[in-house]
Structure formats: structure tokens, C-alpha cells
Design a protein around this motif. Structure first.
Motif, PDB file in Angstrom:
ATOM      1  N   LEU A  84      36.800 -48.877  87.249  1.00  0.00           N
ATOM      2  CA  LEU A  84      37.204 -50.291  87.156  1.00  0.00           C
ATOM      3  C   LEU A  84      37.974 -50.706  88.399  1.00  0.00           C
ATOM      4  CD1 LEU A  84      38.405 -50.653  83.460  1.00  0.00           C
ATOM      5  CD2 LEU A  84      36.681 -52.085  84.581  1.00  0.00           C
ATOM      6  N   GLU A  85      38.949 -49.881  88.760  1.00  0.00           N
ATOM      7  CA  GLU A  85      39.797 -50.214  89.898  1.00  0.00           C
ATOM      8  C   GLU A  85      39.012 -50.188  91.205  1.00  0.00           C
ATOM      9  OE1 GLU A  85      43.712 -48.545  89.920  1.00  0.00           O
ATOM     10  OE2 GLU A  85      43.678 -48.341  92.083  1.00  0.00           O
ATOM     11  N   ASP A  86      38.213 -49.164  91.411  1.00  0.00           N
ATOM     12  CA  ASP A  86      37.480 -49.009  92.665  1.00  0.00           C
ATOM     13  C   ASP A  86      36.439 -50.113  92.855  1.00  0.00           C
ATOM     14  OD1 ASP A  86      37.119 -47.291  95.045  1.00  0.00           O
ATOM     15  OD2 ASP A  86      35.089 -47.061  94.234  1.00  0.00           O
ATOM     16  N   GLU A 133      40.224 -54.053  77.809  1.00  0.00           N
ATOM     17  CA  GLU A 133      41.098 -54.261  76.649  1.00  0.00           C
ATOM     18  C   GLU A 133      41.305 -52.991  75.824  1.00  0.00           C
ATOM     19  OE1 GLU A 133      39.525 -57.503  74.396  1.00  0.00           O
ATOM     20  OE2 GLU A 133      40.157 -58.986  75.864  1.00  0.00           O
ATOM     21  N   THR A 134      40.274 -52.165  75.728  1.00  0.00           N
ATOM     22  CA  THR A 134      40.387 -50.988  74.857  1.00  0.00           C
ATOM     23  C   THR A 134      40.923 -49.751  75.581  1.00  0.00           C
ATOM     24  OG1 THR A 134      38.066 -50.418  75.244  1.00  0.00           O
ATOM     25  CG2 THR A 134      38.574 -51.777  73.295  1.00  0.00           C
ATOM     26  N   HIS A 135      40.977 -49.802  76.916  1.00  0.00           N
ATOM     27  CA  HIS A 135      41.473 -48.646  77.663  1.00  0.00           C
ATOM     28  C   HIS A 135      42.966 -48.431  77.410  1.00  0.00           C
ATOM     29  CE1 HIS A 135      41.934 -45.684  80.807  1.00  0.00           C
ATOM     30  NE2 HIS A 135      42.967 -46.376  81.275  1.00  0.00           N
ATOM     31  N   GLU A 136      43.316 -47.199  77.189  1.00  0.00           N
ATOM     32  CA  GLU A 136      44.731 -46.834  77.068  1.00  0.00           C
ATOM     33  C   GLU A 136      45.028 -45.825  78.161  1.00  0.00           C
ATOM     34  OE1 GLU A 136      45.830 -45.589  73.136  1.00  0.00           O
ATOM     35  OE2 GLU A 136      44.757 -47.257  72.211  1.00  0.00           O
ATOM     36  N   CYS A 137      45.909 -46.200  79.067  1.00  0.00           N
ATOM     37  CA  CYS A 137      46.242 -45.308  80.176  1.00  0.00           C
ATOM     38  C   CYS A 137      46.892 -44.024  79.664  1.00  0.00           C
ATOM     39  CB  CYS A 137      47.165 -46.016  81.167  1.00  0.00           C
ATOM     40  SG  CYS A 137      46.305 -47.240  82.166  1.00  0.00           S
ATOM     41  N   ASN A 138      46.627 -42.960  80.376  1.00  0.00           N
ATOM     42  CA  ASN A 138      47.196 -41.665  80.010  1.00  0.00           C
ATOM     43  C   ASN A 138      47.893 -41.056  81.220  1.00  0.00           C
ATOM     44  OD1 ASN A 138      45.263 -40.175  81.627  1.00  0.00           O
ATOM     45  ND2 ASN A 138      43.740 -40.672  80.054  1.00  0.00           N
ATOM     46  N   LEU A 139      48.343 -39.849  81.082  1.00  0.00           N
ATOM     47  CA  LEU A 139      49.110 -39.244  82.174  1.00  0.00           C
ATOM     48  C   LEU A 139      48.292 -39.033  83.433  1.00  0.00           C
ATOM     49  CD1 LEU A 139      48.748 -35.801  82.429  1.00  0.00           C
ATOM     50  CD2 LEU A 139      49.584 -36.094  80.116  1.00  0.00           C
ATOM     51  N   CYS A 176      45.965 -41.249  84.519  1.00  0.00           N
ATOM     52  CA  CYS A 176      45.993 -42.572  85.164  1.00  0.00           C
ATOM     53  C   CYS A 176      47.294 -42.709  85.949  1.00  0.00           C
ATOM     54  CB  CYS A 176      45.914 -43.684  84.122  1.00  0.00           C
ATOM     55  SG  CYS A 176      44.388 -43.728  83.168  1.00  0.00           S
ATOM     56  N   GLU A 177      48.372 -42.327  85.311  1.00  0.00           N
ATOM     57  CA  GLU A 177      49.676 -42.423  85.974  1.00  0.00           C
ATOM     58  C   GLU A 177      49.756 -41.457  87.151  1.00  0.00           C
ATOM     59  OE1 GLU A 177      52.666 -41.897  82.965  1.00  0.00           O
ATOM     60  OE2 GLU A 177      51.721 -43.418  81.693  1.00  0.00           O
ATOM     61  N   GLY A 178      49.273 -40.232  86.960  1.00  0.00           N
ATOM     62  CA  GLY A 178      49.318 -39.219  88.010  1.00  0.00           C
ATOM     63  C   GLY A 178      48.491 -39.609  89.231  1.00  0.00           C
ATOM     64  N   LEU A 179      47.408 -40.333  88.996  1.00  0.00           N
ATOM     65  CA  LEU A 179      46.564 -40.795  90.103  1.00  0.00           C
ATOM     66  C   LEU A 179      47.057 -42.116  90.680  1.00  0.00           C
ATOM     67  CD1 LEU A 179      43.094 -39.930  88.548  1.00  0.00           C
ATOM     68  CD2 LEU A 179      44.176 -38.802  90.508  1.00  0.00           C
ATOM     69  N   ASN A 180      48.149 -42.609  90.085  1.00  0.00           N
ATOM     70  CA  ASN A 180      48.759 -43.863  90.536  1.00  0.00           C
ATOM     71  C   ASN A 180      47.771 -45.026  90.461  1.00  0.00           C
ATOM     72  OD1 ASN A 180      51.023 -45.262  91.345  1.00  0.00           O
ATOM     73  ND2 ASN A 180      50.518 -45.094  93.525  1.00  0.00           N
ATOM     74  N   LEU A 181      46.987 -45.050  89.389  1.00  0.00           N
ATOM     75  CA  LEU A 181      46.034 -46.148  89.192  1.00  0.00           C
ATOM     76  C   LEU A 181      46.802 -47.407  88.813  1.00  0.00           C
ATOM     77  CD1 LEU A 181      43.195 -44.277  87.243  1.00  0.00           C
ATOM     78  CD2 LEU A 181      43.273 -44.886  89.668  1.00  0.00           C
ATOM     79  N   SER A 182      46.171 -48.524  89.039  1.00  0.00           N
ATOM     80  CA  SER A 182      46.815 -49.802  88.747  1.00  0.00           C
ATOM     81  C   SER A 182      47.101 -49.936  87.249  1.00  0.00           C
ATOM     82  CB  SER A 182      45.919 -50.955  89.200  1.00  0.00           C
ATOM     83  OG  SER A 182      44.681 -50.869  88.529  1.00  0.00           O
ATOM     84  N   THR A 183      48.013 -50.839  86.939  1.00  0.00           N
ATOM     85  CA  THR A 183      48.329 -51.062  85.528  1.00  0.00           C
ATOM     86  C   THR A 183      47.204 -51.862  84.872  1.00  0.00           C
ATOM     87  OG1 THR A 183      49.435 -53.152  85.944  1.00  0.00           O
ATOM     88  CG2 THR A 183      50.801 -51.140  86.039  1.00  0.00           C
ATOM     89  N   LYS A 184      47.220 -51.863  83.568  1.00  0.00           N
ATOM     90  CA  LYS A 184      46.227 -52.614  82.817  1.00  0.00           C
ATOM     91  C   LYS A 184      46.372 -54.115  83.112  1.00  0.00           C
ATOM     92  CE  LYS A 184      44.477 -52.519  78.116  1.00  0.00           C
ATOM     93  NZ  LYS A 184      44.521 -51.798  76.848  1.00  0.00           N
TER      94      LYS A 184
END
Ligand code: ZN
Length: 104
Positions: free
Chosen positions: A11-13, A66-72, A74-82
Motif C-alpha cells: 500500500l505504502e510503496d 480500513e481492515t489492516h491492523e498494524c503489528n510490530l 509494521c512498526e519495526g519497518l517504520n511504515l506509515s501510520t494508517k
């Protein structure tokens, strides 16, 4: 969690112009080789609904966001917030003149 964070990465890329869903994966282990994950069975949604059967266009992308729930991961890869994903998706639709929908 790895697969779910990969879906977030796509999604981000793609700046929210493409989403993968229903992606499955299993760990592949072979003696003497590094473990790998084999991914299969993806469905894709694109902003212009151009990836084939099962592509629900913007509605599909919106649903994935909408249904995605970030996990550790996502955070570890420093992906953008929802929230950033939602805003990017709204901006893409405006830029390409696609009917605006309200994300909740
Ligand atoms: Zn995430």
C-alpha cells in the motif's frame, strides 16, 4: 504478521494505488539453506480496477486500508501510520478524479 506487514508495505510503496489481499504464505526450510517464505494466492485491487478478476478498485483498496491492523513488523519497518495511508488514498482519488468516499 510478516505477510500483513508486507501488505502494508505494498500500500505504502504504491502510494495507495494498489493493494494485495488474501495473500498467504508458508515458511520454506531446506537443509543448508536460509529459511524463506513462499507467498501465494494473492488478489489485487488497483485504483483503476485494471488487474483482472476480483479487482474491486478503490473500494477494494479502501477495504484493505480500513481492515489492516498494524503489528510490530509494521512498526519495526517504520511504515506509515494508517492515518497517512487513508489520507494518501483520499489524495490519490482526488488527483485522478475518482469519486470521493469518506473513510471511517
Ligand atoms: Zn501496518
Amino acid at each position: 504478521m510478516t505477510v500483513k506487514s508486507f501488505l502494508h508495505f505494498i500500500l505504502e510503496d504504491s502510494a495507495c494505488t494498489m493493494a494485495f489481499t488474501d495473500l498467504k504464505g508458508f515458511l520454506h526450510t531446506k537443509l543448508g539453506q536460509a529459511r524463506s517464505m513462499c507467498l501465494f494466492d494473492p488478489m489485487t485491487h488497483t485504483l483503476f480496477q485494471e488487474s483482472g478478476v476480483g479487482d474491486f478498485g478503490g473500494a477494494g483498496i479502501q477495504d484493505v486500508i480500513e481492515t489492516h491492523e498494524c503489528n510490530l513488523f509494521c512498526e519495526g519497518l517504520n511504515l506509515s501510520t494508517k492515518a497517512v495511508l487513508k489520507n494518501t488514498f483520499v489524495q490519490q482519488k482526488k488527483e485522478y478524479g475518482i469519486e470521493a468516499e469518506t473513510l471511517v
